[in-house]
Design an enzyme around this catalytic site. Structure first.
Site, mmCIF file in Angstrom:
data_model
loop_
_atom_site.group_PDB
_atom_site.id
_atom_site.type_symbol
_atom_site.label_atom_id
_atom_site.label_comp_id
_atom_site.label_asym_id
_atom_site.label_seq_id
_atom_site.Cartn_x
_atom_site.Cartn_y
_atom_site.Cartn_z
ATOM 1 N N GLU A 168 12.114 -1.161 3.564
ATOM 2 C CA GLU A 168 11.951 -0.161 2.503
ATOM 3 C C GLU A 168 10.826 0.800 2.876
ATOM 4 O OE1 GLU A 168 13.899 0.601 -0.111
ATOM 5 O OE2 GLU A 168 12.503 2.257 0.088
ATOM 6 N N LYS A 223 9.943 -0.266 11.017
ATOM 7 C CA LYS A 223 9.193 -0.261 9.754
ATOM 8 C C LYS A 223 7.691 -0.394 10.027
ATOM 9 C CE LYS A 223 7.721 -0.572 5.694
ATOM 10 N NZ LYS A 223 7.611 0.525 4.775
ATOM 11 N N CYS A 279 -0.064 -2.307 2.178
ATOM 12 C CA CYS A 279 0.721 -2.429 3.411
ATOM 13 C C CYS A 279 0.098 -1.876 4.697
ATOM 14 C CB CYS A 279 2.078 -1.803 3.193
ATOM 15 S SG CYS A 279 3.001 -2.740 1.967
HETATM 16 P P1 NAD Z 1 4.681 -7.935 -4.655
HETATM 17 O O1 NAD Z 1 3.608 -8.909 -4.402
HETATM 18 O O2 NAD Z 1 4.472 -6.848 -5.668
HETATM 19 O O3 NAD Z 1 6.011 -8.725 -5.094
HETATM 20 C C1 NAD Z 1 6.504 -9.848 -4.448
HETATM 21 C C2 NAD Z 1 7.065 -10.802 -5.506
HETATM 22 O O4 NAD Z 1 7.762 -11.872 -4.853
HETATM 23 C C3 NAD Z 1 5.996 -11.469 -6.385
HETATM 24 O O5 NAD Z 1 6.225 -11.143 -7.746
HETATM 25 C C4 NAD Z 1 6.169 -12.968 -6.102
HETATM 26 O O6 NAD Z 1 5.948 -13.795 -7.236
HETATM 27 C C5 NAD Z 1 7.619 -13.037 -5.665
HETATM 28 N N1 NAD Z 1 7.957 -14.227 -4.883
HETATM 29 C C6 NAD Z 1 7.313 -14.746 -3.814
HETATM 30 N N2 NAD Z 1 7.961 -15.837 -3.352
HETATM 31 C C7 NAD Z 1 9.045 -16.015 -4.154
HETATM 32 C C8 NAD Z 1 10.096 -16.974 -4.176
HETATM 33 N N3 NAD Z 1 10.179 -17.943 -3.266
HETATM 34 N N4 NAD Z 1 11.043 -16.879 -5.146
HETATM 35 C C9 NAD Z 1 10.987 -15.893 -6.076
HETATM 36 N N5 NAD Z 1 10.007 -14.949 -6.088
HETATM 37 C C10 NAD Z 1 9.048 -15.016 -5.145
HETATM 38 O O7 NAD Z 1 5.037 -7.305 -3.249
HETATM 39 P P2 NAD Z 1 5.651 -5.842 -2.949
HETATM 40 O O8 NAD Z 1 4.589 -4.811 -2.986
HETATM 41 O O9 NAD Z 1 6.883 -5.658 -3.758
HETATM 42 O O10 NAD Z 1 6.043 -6.020 -1.410
HETATM 43 C C11 NAD Z 1 7.120 -6.835 -1.023
HETATM 44 C C12 NAD Z 1 7.415 -6.565 0.439
HETATM 45 O O11 NAD Z 1 7.833 -5.214 0.603
HETATM 46 C C13 NAD Z 1 6.232 -6.750 1.385
HETATM 47 O O12 NAD Z 1 6.700 -7.266 2.603
HETATM 48 C C14 NAD Z 1 5.727 -5.338 1.600
HETATM 49 O O13 NAD Z 1 5.107 -5.196 2.851
HETATM 50 C C15 NAD Z 1 7.006 -4.539 1.567
HETATM 51 N N6 NAD Z 1 6.865 -3.143 1.124
HETATM 52 C C16 NAD Z 1 6.043 -2.833 0.095
HETATM 53 C C17 NAD Z 1 5.952 -1.509 -0.346
HETATM 54 C C18 NAD Z 1 5.048 -1.121 -1.483
HETATM 55 O O14 NAD Z 1 4.895 0.070 -1.700
HETATM 56 N N7 NAD Z 1 4.450 -2.035 -2.197
HETATM 57 C C19 NAD Z 1 6.740 -0.528 0.268
HETATM 58 C C20 NAD Z 1 7.592 -0.891 1.303
HETATM 59 C C21 NAD Z 1 7.645 -2.206 1.724
HETATM 60 C C1 UGA Z 2 3.069 3.631 2.402
HETATM 61 C C2 UGA Z 2 4.106 4.483 3.130
HETATM 62 O O1 UGA Z 2 3.877 5.862 2.819
HETATM 63 C C3 UGA Z 2 5.524 4.093 2.713
HETATM 64 O O2 UGA Z 2 6.487 4.823 3.483
HETATM 65 C C4 UGA Z 2 5.718 2.589 2.961
HETATM 66 O O3 UGA Z 2 7.001 2.191 2.518
HETATM 67 C C5 UGA Z 2 4.662 1.818 2.206
HETATM 68 O O4 UGA Z 2 3.346 2.252 2.637
HETATM 69 C C6 UGA Z 2 4.698 0.344 2.454
HETATM 70 O O5 UGA Z 2 5.274 -0.122 3.427
HETATM 71 O O6 UGA Z 2 4.078 -0.331 1.622
HETATM 72 P P1 UGA Z 2 1.960 3.642 -0.006
HETATM 73 O O7 UGA Z 2 0.972 2.718 0.614
HETATM 74 O O8 UGA Z 2 2.586 3.254 -1.284
HETATM 75 O O9 UGA Z 2 3.167 3.917 1.020
HETATM 76 O O10 UGA Z 2 1.285 5.072 -0.252
HETATM 77 P P2 UGA Z 2 0.888 6.296 0.706
HETATM 78 O O11 UGA Z 2 1.246 7.536 0.027
HETATM 79 O O12 UGA Z 2 1.397 6.113 2.073
HETATM 80 O O13 UGA Z 2 -0.692 6.207 0.709
HETATM 81 C C7 UGA Z 2 -1.383 5.165 1.382
HETATM 82 C C8 UGA Z 2 -2.861 5.449 1.357
HETATM 83 O O14 UGA Z 2 -3.174 6.566 2.189
HETATM 84 C C9 UGA Z 2 -3.405 5.802 -0.020
HETATM 85 O O15 UGA Z 2 -4.664 5.209 -0.203
HETATM 86 C C10 UGA Z 2 -3.514 7.308 0.013
HETATM 87 O O16 UGA Z 2 -4.455 7.829 -0.881
HETATM 88 C C11 UGA Z 2 -3.906 7.534 1.452
HETATM 89 N N1 UGA Z 2 -3.566 8.889 1.941
HETATM 90 C C12 UGA Z 2 -2.267 9.280 2.018
HETATM 91 C C13 UGA Z 2 -4.582 9.735 2.354
HETATM 92 O O17 UGA Z 2 -5.779 9.378 2.298
HETATM 93 N N2 UGA Z 2 -4.250 10.968 2.824
HETATM 94 C C14 UGA Z 2 -2.956 11.394 2.917
HETATM 95 O O18 UGA Z 2 -2.746 12.551 3.384
HETATM 96 C C15 UGA Z 2 -1.947 10.530 2.499
#
Ligand code: NAD
Ligand code: UGA
Length: 476
Positions: A168, A223, A279
């Site tokens: 994602e 990713k 992340c």
């Molecule tokens: P999160 O911590 O918000 O959510 C994960 C959820 O999974 C939690 O609510 C937890 O209780 C649940 N969970 C864990 N083990 C479980 C199980 N065995 N059965 C059922 N539920 C279970 O995490 P997130 O931010 O959604 O991130 C999830 C993944 O996606 C990570 O690998 C992260 O790197 C990736 N990712 C995050 C973002 C972002 O913006 N947060 C964007 C892209 C990718």
């Molecule tokens: C980032 C990536 O942008 C997503 O594509 C990815 O899916 C995600 O991580 C993930 O894998 O979790 P996110 O962390 O939600 O998304 O937010 P960003 O907009 O990337 O910002 C990350 C950090 O960088 C923030 O603290 C933001 O303030 C900072 N940032 C961003 C800067 O300081 N300057 C910029 O120009 C942009």
């Protein structure tokens, strides 16, 4: 052609919740079940009052109100929902390991492994398992091995699996927009039928040329690489910001000048307080671990420097605040505007504000924190310290009690007797602050430290406040 009618997503977090909400919205004929072991979180997803959803994302509440209890369901029934699913998304947390082999760098895959084991145990018939979490290269192999042992179990006849990688790319704060209009959707796998089944879901709203097929390892690595490149840009511009401050240049002008080069591009060039979020740091450290594992030490140290620069930059900001406030902040009131790691989210994971506030509290400051979406209890968890409430303090008490402290405010009426305002998140409402009014309430002289560069220099300086803006070397 495999037709998907029931989806189960394991993990109702920042990715699982919004992603499944959008799939349910775009595919009314698919039943989407989001399951989680966290009962409190599921309760919030089911709360009648949409303001209480566990995640704040613009546009999310609207979709949830349209689809919830129609074809989008949130529950703790992990076993039951896996057993009826044709497709299971694994969207659980993958934080950095804190102990054992690879501690501090490698991803902790225990929740992914547990999810795979649950799928192996409860699924029926043919199930397509989709890695949605961000994972180290070759994690699919681990999942495949766990599932294979279930396929070979004589007690469970007729079950089979395909494993796909579908990372994602959404960013928090713009999750719905990113999900509805993605730059690309990546599907990694080695089984064309399974890949086409997932393609058919996205095709309902994403144009075909944006849906990319790759092998599974390229998808997993792409990713990590995307996040590493994005974070690297921020460390690059923050390093130049420090140089601008030292030389009289202005990082905004430098960004604009280099951003017009189409090879560089203008996005992700805003200097700030250092990148936060759950992340970037974890994914780069994971890349570093992988490189070290394969003996590529130069590759590892190249990427590690991105995280080192970020840590240095965050430290630099708290040091600078102390220095400008005559070398001490003990007993001084400092208003902190913004605690989330970026605007439009209530997420504070790895927020620069945590480190900076802790540093200032250690120096003895009295921090008043405002954030429009982050709760007081979340800040308490992050700072690992109780807030101080309005205890009437005597002068002697104040002098004796030189320990730093913090307080939370829901409104912005908090500038009385403040020595400084520190802007850490670029929330829209901070852009139109009336500095004339605020200046009258603050002590004299006082400072505005703008780590997001959202203030207009003339408006702050006309109000007789001193201003420091990140990367702005034009100050007198
Ligand atoms: P999160 O911590 O918000 O959510 C994960 C959820 O999974 C939690 O609510 C937890 O209780 C649940 N969970 C864990 N083990 C479980 C199980 N065995 N059965 C059922 N539920 C279970 O995490 P997130 O931010 O959604 O991130 C999830 C993944 O996606 C990570 O690998 C992260 O790197 C990736 N990712 C995050 C973002 C972002 O913006 N947060 C964007 C892209 C990718
Ligand atoms: C980032 C990536 O942008 C997503 O594509 C990815 O899916 C995600 O991580 C993930 O894998 O979790 P996110 O962390 O939600 O998304 O937010 P960003 O907009 O990337 O910002 C990350 C950090 O960088 C923030 O603290 C933001 O303030 C900072 N940032 C961003 C800067 O300081 N300057 C910029 O120009 C942009």
């Amino acid at each position: 052609m495999i037709e998907v009618k029931n989806i189960c997503c394991i993990g109702a977090g920042y990715v699982g919740g919004p992603t499944m909400a959008v799939i349910a919205d775009k595919c009314p004929n698919i039943n989407v079940h989001v399951v989680d072991i966290d009962e409190e979180r599921i309760k919030k997803w089911n709360d009648k009052n949409l303001r209480n959803l566990p995640i704040y994302e613009p546009g999310l509440a609207k979709i949830v109100s349209r689809c919830r209890d129609v074809n989008l369901h949130f529950s703790n029934s992990v076993k039951e929902k896996i057993s009826v699913a044709d497709m299971v998304f694994i969207s659980v947390n993958t934080p950095t390991k804190t102990k054992g082999l690879g501690a501090g760098k490698a991803s902790d895959l225990r929740w992914v492994e547990e999810s795979a084991r649950q799928v192996a145990k409860f699924s029926k018939g043919h199930t397509i398992v989709v890695e949605k979490s961000t994972l180290p290269v070759r994690t699919a192999e681990v999942i495949q091995n766990i599932l294979r042992s279930a396929e070979q179990d004589n007690q469970r006849i007729g079950i089979s699996f395909n494993v796909l990688s579908n990372p994602e790319f959404l960013a928090e704060g713009t999750a719905i927009e990113d999900l509805e209009h993605p730059d690309r959707v990546l599907i990694g796998g080695d089984n064309l039928d399974a890949m086409n089944a997932l393609h058919a879901i996205y095709e309902r709203w994403v144009s075909k040329e944006k849906i990319l097929f790759t092998n599974i390892w390229s998808s997993e690595l792409a990713k990590l690489t995307a996040n590493a490149f994005l974070a690297q840009r921020i460390s690059s511009i923050n390093s130049i910001a420090a140089l601008c401050e030292a030389t009289g240049a202005d990082v905004r002008e430098v960004s604009r000048a280099i951003g017009t080069d189409s090879r560089i591009g203008s996005k992700f060039l805003d200097s700030g307080p250092g990148f936060g979020g759950s992340c970037f740091k974890k994914d780069i450290l994971n890349l570093v671990y992988l490189a070290e594992y394969f003996g590529l030490n130069e590759v590892a140290s190249f990427w590690e420097s991105v995280v080192k620069l970020n840590n240095w930059h965050q430290n630099r900001i708290s040091k600078l605040v102390v220095k400008k406030l005559f070398g001490t902040v003990t007993g001084k009131k400092i208003v902190v505007l913004g605690f989330s790691f970026k605007a439009n989210t209530n997420d504070t994971r790895e927020s620069a504000a945590i480190k900076i506030c802790k540093d200032l509290i250690d120096e003895g400051a009295e921090i008043w924190i405002h954030d429009p979406k982050v709760s007081k209890s979340q800040i308490e968890k992050d700072l690992n310290m109780e807030p101080y409430e309005d205890v009437e303090e005597t002068k002697e008490h104040k002098l004796l009690n030189k320990l730093g402290k913090w307080k939370f405010s829901k409104n912005l009426d908090i500038f009385d007797q403040a020595h400084a305002v520190l802007m850490l998140t670029e929330w829209e409402e901070y852009k139109n602050i009336n500095w004339e009014d605020i200046s009258k309430k603050m002590v004299n002289p006082s400072w505005v430290f703008d780590a997001r560069s959202i203030t207009e220099r003339s408006k702050v300086e006309d109000a007789h406040l001193n201003l420091w803006r990140v990367g702005d070397g034009t100050s007198k």
